[in-house]
Design a protein around this motif. Structure first.
Motif, PDB file in Angstrom:
ATOM      1  N   ARG A  39       0.608  -1.409  -0.229  1.00  0.00           N
ATOM      2  CA  ARG A  39      -0.053   0.338  -0.046  1.00  0.00           C
ATOM      3  C   ARG A  39       0.629   0.968   0.069  1.00  0.00           C
ATOM      4  O   ARG A  39       0.966   1.856   0.907  1.00  0.00           O
ATOM      5  N   LEU A  83      -8.432  -6.393   3.334  1.00  0.00           N
ATOM      6  CA  LEU A  83      -9.375  -6.065   3.232  1.00  0.00           C
ATOM      7  C   LEU A  83     -10.159  -5.117   4.034  1.00  0.00           C
ATOM      8  O   LEU A  83     -10.954  -4.222   3.844  1.00  0.00           O
ATOM      9  N   HIS A  86      -8.525  -1.826   4.528  1.00  0.00           N
ATOM     10  CA  HIS A  86      -8.260  -1.068   2.492  1.00  0.00           C
ATOM     11  C   HIS A  86      -9.709  -1.785   2.269  1.00  0.00           C
ATOM     12  O   HIS A  86      -9.070  -2.316   1.164  1.00  0.00           O
ATOM     13  N   PRO A  87     -10.978  -1.622   2.218  1.00  0.00           N
ATOM     14  CA  PRO A  87     -11.497  -2.101   1.080  1.00  0.00           C
ATOM     15  C   PRO A  87     -11.568  -1.751  -0.047  1.00  0.00           C
ATOM     16  O   PRO A  87     -12.139  -2.181  -0.953  1.00  0.00           O
ATOM     17  N   GLU A  88     -11.151  -0.457  -0.491  1.00  0.00           N
ATOM     18  CA  GLU A  88     -10.723  -0.474  -1.486  1.00  0.00           C
ATOM     19  C   GLU A  88     -10.026  -0.965  -2.519  1.00  0.00           C
ATOM     20  O   GLU A  88      -9.623  -1.047  -3.297  1.00  0.00           O
ATOM     21  N   ALA A  89      -8.676  -1.840  -1.808  1.00  0.00           N
ATOM     22  CA  ALA A  89      -8.436  -2.768  -2.645  1.00  0.00           C
ATOM     23  C   ALA A  89      -8.598  -3.440  -2.992  1.00  0.00           C
ATOM     24  O   ALA A  89      -8.480  -4.554  -3.738  1.00  0.00           O
ATOM     25  N   ALA A  90     -10.024  -4.002  -2.675  1.00  0.00           N
ATOM     26  CA  ALA A  90     -10.592  -5.536  -3.541  1.00  0.00           C
ATOM     27  C   ALA A  90     -10.758  -5.451  -5.013  1.00  0.00           C
ATOM     28  O   ALA A  90     -10.710  -6.430  -5.226  1.00  0.00           O
ATOM     29  N   ALA A  91     -10.569  -4.181  -5.303  1.00  0.00           N
ATOM     30  CA  ALA A  91     -10.635  -4.446  -6.766  1.00  0.00           C
ATOM     31  C   ALA A  91      -8.869  -4.812  -7.573  1.00  0.00           C
ATOM     32  O   ALA A  91      -9.179  -5.316  -8.970  1.00  0.00           O
ATOM     33  N   GLU A  92      -8.177  -4.407  -6.548  1.00  0.00           N
ATOM     34  CA  GLU A  92      -6.957  -3.966  -7.030  1.00  0.00           C
ATOM     35  C   GLU A  92      -6.354  -6.351  -6.888  1.00  0.00           C
ATOM     36  O   GLU A  92      -6.006  -7.090  -7.478  1.00  0.00           O
TER      37      GLU A  92
END
Length: 143
Positions: A39, A83, A86-92
């Motif tokens: 990150r 996750l 950093h829930p936004e890491a799901a797409a990555e």
């Protein structure tokens, strides 16, 4: 606690990562997961690099099924923690999984075993941890 779909994504990521550790796509997977896990933080990236390198060493050892099962569990928890934080890491993570080959099917082996006892003998057969005891009746006139 994270939603079920994120937990499922973490499990899929773990399976894909552990599978990739023993393939020729490892370097690509390692770089992708380093970015994901780090990150942008050098200390997190360093920790992730050590863990990924340990995974690779474990994956290259013969007879490593138990170690790989433990690694899948550990990486599932690490990815779940990531996750959650950093829930936004799901797409990555989804994108990283899509780039990797699908996990291998579990190894299946078949054993054929034939045992014979004569006279008053007893046959004890063990295959994959199961034991079958077969008592044979003596042949007619065999005493």
């Amino acid at each position: 606690m994270i939603p079920d779909w994120l937990s499922t994504l973490a499990a899929a990521g773990s399976a894909a990562l552990v599978n990739a550790a023993s393939t020729d796509v490892w370097q690509t997977a390692r770089e992708r997961f380093l970015r994901l896990l780090g990150r942008g933080d050098p200390a997190r990236t360093e920790t992730a690099a050590r863990r990924l390198d340990a995974l690779r060493r474990s994956a290259e050892e013969p007879g490593n099924e138990r170690a790989l099962a433990e690694a899948r569990s550990a990486w599932r928890q690490r990815l779940s923690d990531l996750l959650e934080e950093h829930p936004e890491a799901a797409a990555e993570l989804r994108s990283a999984i899509a780039e990797l080959p699908p996990p291998r099917a579990a190894r299946v082996s078949s054993v054929a075993q034939e045992n014979h006892a004569s006279g008053h003998g007893t046959v004890n057969a063990v295959v994959n941890g199961d034991q079958t005891n077969i008592r044979t009746a003596p042949e007619a006139g065999g005493g």
